[in-house]
Design an enzyme around this catalytic site. Structure first.
Site, PDB file in Angstrom:
ATOM      1  N   ARG A  74       0.839  -1.190   0.000  1.00  0.00           N
ATOM      2  CA  ARG A  74       0.000   0.000   0.000  1.00  0.00           C
ATOM      3  C   ARG A  74       0.880   1.248   0.000  1.00  0.00           C
ATOM      4  NH1 ARG A  74      -2.742   3.858   3.846  1.00  0.00           N
ATOM      5  NH2 ARG A  74      -1.889   2.788   5.650  1.00  0.00           N
ATOM      6  N   GLU A 124      -6.821   7.440   7.444  1.00  0.00           N
ATOM      7  CA  GLU A 124      -7.042   7.998   8.787  1.00  0.00           C
ATOM      8  C   GLU A 124      -7.710   9.360   8.769  1.00  0.00           C
ATOM      9  OE1 GLU A 124      -3.636   7.801  11.333  1.00  0.00           O
ATOM     10  OE2 GLU A 124      -3.576   5.621  11.286  1.00  0.00           O
ATOM     11  N   HIS A 178      -3.037  10.629   1.696  1.00  0.00           N
ATOM     12  CA  HIS A 178      -2.382  10.391   2.983  1.00  0.00           C
ATOM     13  C   HIS A 178      -1.796  11.727   3.454  1.00  0.00           C
ATOM     14  CE1 HIS A 178      -0.579   6.983   5.586  1.00  0.00           C
ATOM     15  NE2 HIS A 178      -0.278   8.112   6.199  1.00  0.00           N
ATOM     16  N   ASN A 197      -6.343   0.900  10.659  1.00  0.00           N
ATOM     17  CA  ASN A 197      -5.022   1.177  11.223  1.00  0.00           C
ATOM     18  C   ASN A 197      -5.154   1.135  12.730  1.00  0.00           C
ATOM     19  OD1 ASN A 197      -4.342   1.724   8.612  1.00  0.00           O
ATOM     20  ND2 ASN A 197      -3.826   3.877   8.927  1.00  0.00           N
ATOM     21  N   TYR A 256      -2.767   0.947  16.502  1.00  0.00           N
ATOM     22  CA  TYR A 256      -1.484   0.890  17.228  1.00  0.00           C
ATOM     23  C   TYR A 256      -1.683   0.503  18.691  1.00  0.00           C
ATOM     24  CZ  TYR A 256       0.576   2.640  13.021  1.00  0.00           C
ATOM     25  OH  TYR A 256       0.983   2.734  11.728  1.00  0.00           O
ATOM     26  N   GLU A 273      -2.554  -0.838   8.730  1.00  0.00           N
ATOM     27  CA  GLU A 273      -1.346  -0.401   9.447  1.00  0.00           C
ATOM     28  C   GLU A 273      -1.328  -1.011  10.834  1.00  0.00           C
ATOM     29  OE1 GLU A 273      -0.509   3.816   9.912  1.00  0.00           O
ATOM     30  OE2 GLU A 273      -1.001   4.202   7.820  1.00  0.00           O
TER      31      GLU A 273
HETATM   32  C1  FCB Z   1      -0.456   6.591  11.431  1.00  0.00           C
HETATM   33  C2  FCB Z   1      -0.233   7.212  10.072  1.00  0.00           C
HETATM   34  C3  FCB Z   1       1.085   6.859   9.452  1.00  0.00           C
HETATM   35  C4  FCB Z   1       2.209   6.766  10.467  1.00  0.00           C
HETATM   36  C5  FCB Z   1       1.808   5.912  11.640  1.00  0.00           C
HETATM   37  C6  FCB Z   1       2.872   5.733  12.690  1.00  0.00           C
HETATM   38  O1  FCB Z   1      -1.296   7.406  12.175  1.00  0.00           O
HETATM   39  O2  FCB Z   1      -1.242   6.823   9.168  1.00  0.00           O
HETATM   40  O3  FCB Z   1       1.331   7.795   8.447  1.00  0.00           O
HETATM   41  O4  FCB Z   1       2.610   8.021  10.832  1.00  0.00           O
HETATM   42  O5  FCB Z   1       0.662   6.439  12.238  1.00  0.00           O
END
Ligand code: FCB
Length: 444
Positions: free
Chosen positions: A79, A168, A123, A291, A293, A350
């Site tokens: 991607r 995002e 993006h 995405n 984290y 992500e």
């Molecule tokens: C996300 C973004 C990506 C990168 C990661 C760590 O929020 O989409 O561009 O910065 O975090």
């Protein structure tokens, strides 16, 4: 069982994600226009160490080498995003042939390597010329985006079949129009509400364009969804977490997939919604890009645009090297919830961990914390799939260390280390881990 040995459904896709501004560089080359992130980088105190995207990973020149790295990992999918100001330097009007050529070369190389290119249209690098006209706060922005999407669909639609409209949504609108953690750095409730609504309209228009122009297209959008937990159980923090959660997790997928704004945003956005808008926003899509984290801890703060702010994770919470809380079980819960709420196949577009990686004396880059993070999240995803979560693929963020927005080059997310002085790429332990996982998955 360790994630590396798990069995995966046939056709499950393994990939990496990147974005144009974060890796390309070549900022003044071949007619590329300025983006709002170029502007932010030269605005005092907005990006760590005054870092810029001028050179970044020099991917604009080294894309062939980078595709070879992906091939070596054994990826199924890649991607990337198109830089709008590279193909339309002023955001609209005359296209830039040399900029368009770059993505032709990149797409062809990717296909030659046996990797499917997944193209994300946005993006975060809005052409500066459009921001000068109000950017996403201008209702015309949905039309500008549709024209840009048309240009890309016409040019790349013969070879690219997987399309994402935006990356995002809530991050770049909240950080760009309410918090000043991102470009263009406005902090205003009305501007923020306008931006949310117009970006949603741009998404709907983009879906229609790609659907009409690319035969057999598979179209989705990329959302960031994370549980938002109050920092403690004080009522004002609980309320702040609920409001941030509607902003962060629901302001885009709800209107796009369910056809309405979430409860805590509906009243504020109403003045900007005109007849017919919700139908234009809610267009059928083929998949949900996620995405993720880790969770967010929220607190009340009366001095912010909406009264919420990022709070602290408990002292004993596991954290990445850059302090982000790590809760793999929460990731699994999100996957099950999303499958129930939106009823779409999900791609994890992500997932990854930030660090302060450095080569050792022998030039090796060992990143055990990233490997542990990826292991735990891949395992949590697998467990969620056994409980009914409909996951079709997983993309690591990211291939390379790169320009991490407000943190500049001070934090690293790549499975390949980048020496920004020489542009040398070095595989980290996590690259070897990912390669093995993909190989095992294929042979299972
Ligand atoms: C996300 C973004 C990506 C990168 C990661 C760590 O929020 O989409 O561009 O910065 O975090």
């Amino acid at each position: 069982m360790a994630a590396i040995d798990l069995k995966w459904p046939k056709g499950f896709l393994w990939g990496v994600s990147t974005s144009s501004f974060q890796i390309e560089g070549g900022a003044r080359e071949d007619g590329r226009g300025m983006s709002i992130w170029d502007t932010r980088c030269i605005t005092k105190d907005k990006v760590a160490n005054g870092d810029t995207g001028d050179v970044a990973c020099d991917h604009y020149h080294r894309y062939a080498e980078d595709v070879a790295l992906m091939k070596d990992l054994g990826l199924d999918v890649y991607r990337f995003s198109v830089a709008w100001p590279r193909v339309l330097p002023r955001g609209r009007g005359a296209p830039n042939e040399k900029g368009l050529d770059f993505y032709d070369r990149l797409i062809d190389k990717t296909l030659e390597a046996g990797i499917q290119p997944w193209l994300c249209l946005y993006h975060w690098d809005l052409p500066q010329a459009l921001d000068d006209l109000g950017g996403w706060t201008n209702r015309d922005s949905a039309g500008w985006f549709a024209d840009y999407a048309t240009l890309c669909a016409r040019r790349y639609g013969d070879r690219v079949k997987h399309w994402a409209t935006f990356n995002e949504f809530s991050v770049f609108t909240l950080f760009g129009y309410a918090i000043d953690w991102g470009a263009p750095g406005v902090t205003d409730r009305a501007a923020h509400m306008r931006a949310i609504h117009h970006v949603n309209m741009a998404h709907g228009a983009g879906v229609d364009v790609v659907r009409a122009m690319v035969p057999g297209a598979s179209i989705g959008a990329i959302h960031n969804v994370q549980p938002v937990w109050p920092e403690n159980d004080k009522p004002e923090n609980v309320a702040a977490a609920a409001l941030l959660s509607d902003h962060w997790n629901r302001a885009f997928p709800d209107p796009q997939i369910l056809g309405h704004y979430p409860a805590l945003i509906a009243r504020d956005i109403e003045p900007y919604v005109m007849g017919g808008d919700m139908t234009r926003i809610c267009r059928p899509v083929d998949w949900f890009g996620l995405n993720h984290y880790g969770p967010i801890f929220a607190k009340h703060d009366p001095n912010t645009t909406w009264g919420f702010a990022w709070g602290s994770a408990p002292d004993d919470a596991p954290k990445s090297e850059i302090g982000w809380p790590i809760y793999p079980d929460a990731f699994g819960d999100v996957l099950i919830d999303l499958t129930r709420t939106y009823k779409l196949p999900i791609y994890i577009t992500e997932n990854g961990a930030g660090g302060q990686d450095k080569p050792d004396d022998k030039g090796k880059v060992d990143d055990p914390k990233r490997v542990a993070y990826l292991e735990a999240h891949v395992a949590a995803m697998h467990a969620a799939m056994q409980k009914g979560a409909d996951i079709r693929g997983y993309f690591v963020w990211s291939l390379l260390d790169n320009f991490e927005w407000g943190s500049g080059y001070s934090v690293r997310f790549g499975v390949y280390y980048v020496d920004f002085k020489t542009q040398k790429r070095i595989p980290k332990t996590s690259a070897a881990w990912y390669k093995r996982l993909i190989k095992n998955a294929a042979s299972a």
